[in-house]
Scaffold this active site. Structure first.
Site, PDB file in Angstrom:
ATOM      1  CB  CYS A 269      83.756  50.957  15.192  1.00 34.86           C
ATOM      2  SG  CYS A 269      82.631  52.601  15.827  1.00 34.86           S
ATOM      3  NE  ARG A 298      83.649  58.692  22.521  1.00 31.76           N
ATOM      4  CZ  ARG A 298      82.363  58.673  21.821  1.00 31.76           C
ATOM      5  NH1 ARG A 298      81.664  59.678  21.864  1.00 31.76           N
ATOM      6  NH2 ARG A 298      82.156  57.366  21.092  1.00 31.76           N
ATOM      7  CD  GLN A 316      79.860  54.320  21.971  1.00 34.54           C
ATOM      8  OE1 GLN A 316      80.754  53.595  21.621  1.00 34.54           O
ATOM      9  NE2 GLN A 316      79.269  55.088  21.521  1.00 34.54           N
ATOM     10  CG  ASP A 318      79.076  50.444  19.947  1.00 31.16           C
ATOM     11  OD1 ASP A 318      78.231  50.656  18.868  1.00 31.16           O
ATOM     12  OD2 ASP A 318      80.146  50.974  19.721  1.00 31.16           O
ATOM     13  CG  HIS A 320      79.672  47.904  15.094  1.00 31.08           C
ATOM     14  ND1 HIS A 320      80.590  47.375  16.040  1.00 31.08           N
ATOM     15  CD2 HIS A 320      79.784  49.149  14.614  1.00 31.08           C
ATOM     16  CE1 HIS A 320      80.858  48.755  16.566  1.00 31.08           C
ATOM     17  NE2 HIS A 320      80.322  49.797  15.799  1.00 31.08           N
ATOM     18  CE  LYS A 400      74.109  61.889  13.237  1.00 32.38           C
ATOM     19  NZ  LYS A 400      74.030  62.497  14.395  1.00 32.38           N
ATOM     20  CG  HIS A 446      78.743  52.455  13.401  1.00 31.57           C
ATOM     21  ND1 HIS A 446      79.950  52.231  13.735  1.00 31.57           N
ATOM     22  CD2 HIS A 446      79.170  52.777  11.983  1.00 31.57           C
ATOM     23  CE1 HIS A 446      80.880  52.488  12.988  1.00 31.57           C
ATOM     24  NE2 HIS A 446      80.234  52.610  12.034  1.00 31.57           N
TER      25      HIS A 446
HETATM   26 ZN   LIG Z   1      80.728  51.537  15.780  1.00 35.17          ZN
END
Ligand SMILES: [Zn+2]
Ligand SMILES: [Zn+2]
Length: 571
Positions: A269, A298, A316, A318, A320, A400, A446
């Protein structure tokens, strides 16, 4: 029903403890909770050591207690009475000492055995006929490696023998499908002690992965996403703004460049936001959807690592989405439709959970939360999707949607999420210009659909038992000539033709028996085996057999190409 099963399973944990106590009078007990599909009990056996071969002996002792039909009785006692009662059990004493002074403490007893417990329990040991002890593991008391390691005994229980047997069969099947085992057999990925938790992709796994990523890219481009790629390492200052440095530091890897501290990204992000902030945005640009297959790192404790399911770096999928408040319902609905389509390609069913505002740890105004939660709910309603509410389980920065996938062995996997974020747009002072020329905060969403590509591939390996659908299969066709002297030239031509059609082909030109070659192609789970003999060569045909089937079909080469290409295209 679910709750009743939990009561039964937890009661069976007590039964296990009672049996262990009868066999090992010096045993001390930690905690014995229920878990997803069963229960465990953490036990300190002093100088004794339990091995797998002891489990049937304990099971026998448990069955004996079941046949006695001992009554299970609850008794309320004070804290000081409890401390007195358990004075020989150091773990229980510790648990009791942690309880508030006026807490009502209950004791459950059966036969000569009593345990500290909130309950509830089944009324008698005779209810617990259908159980099985499954495995052993070491577990530190209270999960702290500074404490003593106890023996954790895992087991499960059901109301009927039939349910138990079905579950045990499913467990056997899962073992056969273990993605670590299949990953090795099918040359998909490897792990090395030189990089614990950092998977290596082998050529076959690379094909699988690339197909998955290409599918993801093409679907997202069609949906109007734009793609970006942000750096793996970014300056500490950025992580201070995002809040990761203060709240997520323990899970981040860091390094220094020119005396400055950098962090390897645990999330995409903040980098994505820098891309957003490069331009001035107008409401007319919205919704702005920026996707990134981003590699994040991580930290995970080494004991928690597990094949591709729990790793230290993963990609990920991902994206946005930046938009106005009015666009939330429509955009969330579009995401859900996209997820619905992509999961269906893998034959994965799912259910949705809506996680709402945490009770105390949250940022922003309650009215904003209510609006955001209502928007998620009406997005789901607008496309007729059912959902379950998870009260208080939202992130501190917004509500979420979680997508829980069910695989072919009935296991549930949390993969996709869609999260509204009221935090980062503030922290990064993100803006757009509205229709009146005024600066406003965009809504940031997200979302990840596979979650982690690595983990999703692990799930797919087990879901398909390594027999991937043709579009994903690393090798799609195996060409096997019956006799090298007569059928080799034709096979060679055929391979060239198939490769020209972008079909992944492998050959078996060894001087082995035909039956042996066919069996080997089966163990590699290749979707199509083509056996080439006299008839095929003479008439320009192929005879194919699909993985896992015995029927053989003979068709013209053209027909075969058409058939397999359609299958690949349709997924
Ligand atoms: Zn994000
Ligand atoms: Zn209990």
């Amino acid at each position: 029903m679910e709750d009743a099963l939990e009561v039964l399973r937890h009661s069976t944990a007590h039964l296990l403890a009672e049996a262990v106590k009868s066999l090992y009078p010096n045993a001390k007990f930690g905690v014995g909770p229920t878990i997803e599909e069963g229960f465990y009990y953490d036990i300190d056996l002093g100088d004794d050591v339990l091995t797998e071969s002891d489990l049937p002996v304990i099971e026998k002792a448990m069955s004996k207690l079941v046949s006695l039909g001992q009554k299970i009785e609850r008794k309320v006692i004070t804290k000081s009475e409890a401390l007195e009662f358990f004075k020989e059990d150091p773990y229980k004493v510790e648990l009791i000492q942690d309880l508030p002074e006026n807490e009502e403490i209950s004791l459950y007893s059966q036969g000569n055995f009593a345990d500290l417990c909130r309950g509830p329990h089944v009324p008698s040991t005779k209810w617990m006929k259908n159980f099985k002890l499954l495995s052993l593991a070491g577990a530190y008391w209270r999960g702290d490696s500074k404490n003593k390691q106890l023996t954790r005994v895992y087991g499960t229980a059901f109301f009927t023998q039939e349910e138990l047997q079905n579950h045990l069969l499913a467990l056997e099947e899962r073992k056969k499908r273990d993605h670590r085992k299949l990953g090795k057999e099918l040359d998909l990925f490897m792990l090395s002690e030189y990089g614990p938790g950092f998977p290596f992709w082998l050529p076959n796994g690379m094909i699988l992965r690339r197909e998955l990523e290409n599918f993801w890219y093409s679907v997202h481009l069609k949906e109007g996403y734009k793609l970006i790629q942000t750096p793996i390492m970014l300056n500490k200052e950025l992580w201070l703004i995002s809040g990761h440095w203060d709240n997520y530091r323990d899970n981040m890897y860091t390094s220094k460049i020119d005396e400055q501290e950098f962090a390897i990204k645990p999330m995409n992000c903040p980098g994505g936001i820098l891309v957003y902030k490069r331009d001035i945005h107008s409401y007319k640009d919205f919704p702005l959807k920026l996707g990134e297959l981003g590699l994040v790192h991580r930290h995970e404790a080494s004991g928690a690592l597990n094949g591709l399911f729990r790793v230290r770096n993963f990609t990920q999928d991902d994206a946005h989405i930046y938009m106005t408040e009015d666009q939330i319902v429509e955009e969330v609905a579009a995401c859900v439709r996209l997820y619905d389509y992509m999961y269906s390609v893998f034959n994965l069913s799912y259910h949705i959970e809506l996680s709402t505002r945490p009770l105390d740890k949250y940022i922003g105004k309650i009215e904003t939360w209510d609006k955001a939660e209502a928007a998620l709910a009406s997005a789901l309603k607008s496309i007729g999707k059912e959902y379950k509410i998870n009260p208080g389980d939202g992130a501190f920065y917004g509500p979420k949607l979680d997508f829980k996938l069910r695989d072919s062995m009935n296991r549930i996997w949390q993969c996709g999420t869609i999260q509204l974020d009221m935090n980062l747009p503030e922290r990064f002072d993100m803006t757009y210009i509205d229709q009146f020329g005024e600066k406003k905060r965009p809504v940031m969403l997200h979302r990840a659909l596979f979650g982690s590509i690595e983990r999703f591939i692990g799930i797919l390996i087990e879901h398909y038992a390594g027999a991937f659908p043709t579009w994903l299969a690393p090798v799609q066709v195996k060409v096997i000539p019956v006799n090298m002297a007569y059928h080799y030239e034709y096979s060679k031509e055929l391979v060239k033709l198939l490769q020209g059609e972008d079909i992944r082909v492998e050959t078996d030109y060894r001087e082995e028996k035909l039956g042996y070659k066919i069996r080997e192609a089966q163990t590699k789970k290749i979707p199509y085996q083509l056996v080439i003999g006299d008839q095929e060569v003479a008439n320009n045909l192929v005879t194919y057999r699909c993985y896992g089937e015995t029927e053989q079909v003979t068709v013209s080469v053209d027909e075969f190409v058409k058939l397999i290409k359609k299958e690949i295209k349709d997924k």
